[in-house]
Design an enzyme around this catalytic site. Structure first.
Site, PDB file in Angstrom:
ATOM      1  CD  GLU A 135      22.788 -48.623 -11.340  1.00 47.93           C
ATOM      2  OE1 GLU A 135      23.166 -48.948 -12.473  1.00 47.93           O
ATOM      3  OE2 GLU A 135      23.560 -48.150 -10.477  1.00 47.93           O
TER       4      GLU A 135
ATOM      5  CE  LYS B 120      29.834 -46.005 -13.661  1.00 44.29           C
ATOM      6  NZ  LYS B 120      30.185 -46.376 -12.313  1.00 44.29           N
TER       7      LYS B 120
END
Length: 390
Positions: free
Chosen positions: A194, A210
């Site tokens: 990420e 997410k």
């Protein structure tokens, strides 16, 4: 010490030589973001105006720096509580300035050292984790927050050299920010996919993740069609858009890729890409204050979520859920330290968690955290003298 920080430019890999280092702990006092910017400027990396980077000769052959900033340091920058004590004997901020050699330094070859660690000791039981999920859902029901991320910790004492194990971790499939940062009596291994914040050619980019499912055909379809996962994801995209808007040129924030499914190890994860043009006069310290700690590992609203996190998590986040990456003369690239482990002189540490919304099922959230930490723990598994590390 091993020199392989995440996001190091390809031209510098294997050629880095440390020139200077600064570390910060809360007892040192002061503003760690401001100190970071000042330290880098003093060593040839002035970052007071990211829209107009300084080019040209850098003293002592400096080519860039590794930056680590913990989630607790990020919380401090926002004025939020830092939560439970850090379970690791690590600094909360570390900045290491490097030059690179030509030709590359000769590697030091040592016989492999058997690596072992004790069984993991968890910071909470599955029942306690599930109860914390219920507490977050209650807070959402009261209207205190919309979402909060809960993180658990596990520790094991170890013997042997931890660096080969941390290097295995850094090489996990999908580790966009795979690497190892070492310090005196500590090390961090990262396999994060990420992007917390990247700056290239005047464009700021963040890629929040997410939403998680097993990396199967059914898991991919389930992730793409899950109303709960999409709602959780969109909340964080909106939060990250607002964070970028604080440091971007007016009207330039945009979402380029919404809810794209990417693979990390044996998991599918949903990722979006948000970009903006950097505002004139923005310095590194203000950028760190705007984006740390990352929205995908805090919640919405961020400050309120951090207050609930501090009350619910039984152990500090240590090296996890912070920032780790590279800062160069013309760009910066910091990953969010999910899928991350750390060692101090005696103990190995890992963390895992997930975002909680009103639709979260407590037992499913416990299972998701276990799925995320499983590849990390497997990479760190004990070896024998006959095991060959990659």
């Amino acid at each position: 010490m091993l020199v392989d920080p995440p996001a190091t430019p390809a031209a510098c890999r294997g050629r880095l030589v440390e020139r200077a280092r600064w570390q910060w702990r809360p007892t040192d006092g002061g503003d760690p973001a401001a100190h970071t910017e000042a330290f880098l400027a003093a060593h040839g990396l002035p970052l007071h105006d990211l829209a107009h980077p300084t080019t040209g000769h850098h003293p002592d052959g400096v080519c860039g720096a590794a930056l680590y900033l913990s989630a607790a340091a990020g919380a401090l920058l926002t004025g939020a509580p830092t939560g439970a004590p850090n379970p690791t004997d690590l600094p909360e901020v570390a900045v290491v300035v490097y030059a690179h050699t030509d030709p590359p330094p000769r590697p030091h070859h040592h016989p492999p050292t058997p690596w072992s660690h004790t069984p993991w000791t968890e910071s909470w039981t599955p029942r306690q984790h599930a109860d914390a999920v219920t507490a977050v859902r209650d807070a959402i029901g009261r209207g205190d927050i919309y979402q909060a991320n809960l993180v658990g910790h596990a520790a094991a004492t170890y013997t042997g050299d931890p660096l080969p194990a941390l290097t295995r971790l850094a090489h996990l499939p999908g580790a966009r920010y795979g690497g190892v940062l070492t310090g005196p009596d500590w090390a961090i291994g990262c396999a994060s996919p990420e992007t917390l914040i990247e700056l290239r050619h005047g464009t700021l980019t963040t890629r929040p993740i997410k939403g998680t499912r097993p990396a199967t055909t059914t898991g991919r379809v389930d992730l793409l069609t899950s109303a709960k996962e999409r709602a959780e994801h969109i909340m964080i995209v909106d939060l990250e858009r607002n964070d970028l808007a604080r440091v971007a040129a007016t009207g330039t924030v945009r979402v380029d890729d919404l809810f794209a499914v990417r693979r990390w190890c044996d998991l599918w994860q949903a990722e979006s890409t948000i970009r903006a043009q950097v505002a004139d006069g923005l310095g590194l310290a203000d950028l760190l204050r705007a984006v740390c700690p990352g929205g995908s590992v805090t919640g919405a609203p961020k400050l309120a979520a951090l207050n609930h996190i501090a009350a619910l998590e039984p152990a500090g986040r240590g090296a996890s859920m912070g920032a780790l990456g590279w800062i160069g003369p013309n760009h910066l690239d910091l990953g969010l330290t999910i899928r991350t482990a750390a060692v101090d002189t005696t103990t190995l540490h890992v963390w895992a968690g997930g975002g909680i919304t009103w639709d979260s099922d407590p037992d499913a959230e416990v299972a998701e955290a276990a799925a995320k930490t499983a590849p990390v723990r497997a990479a760190l598994a004990p070896t024998t003298p006959h095991t060959h590390d990659r």
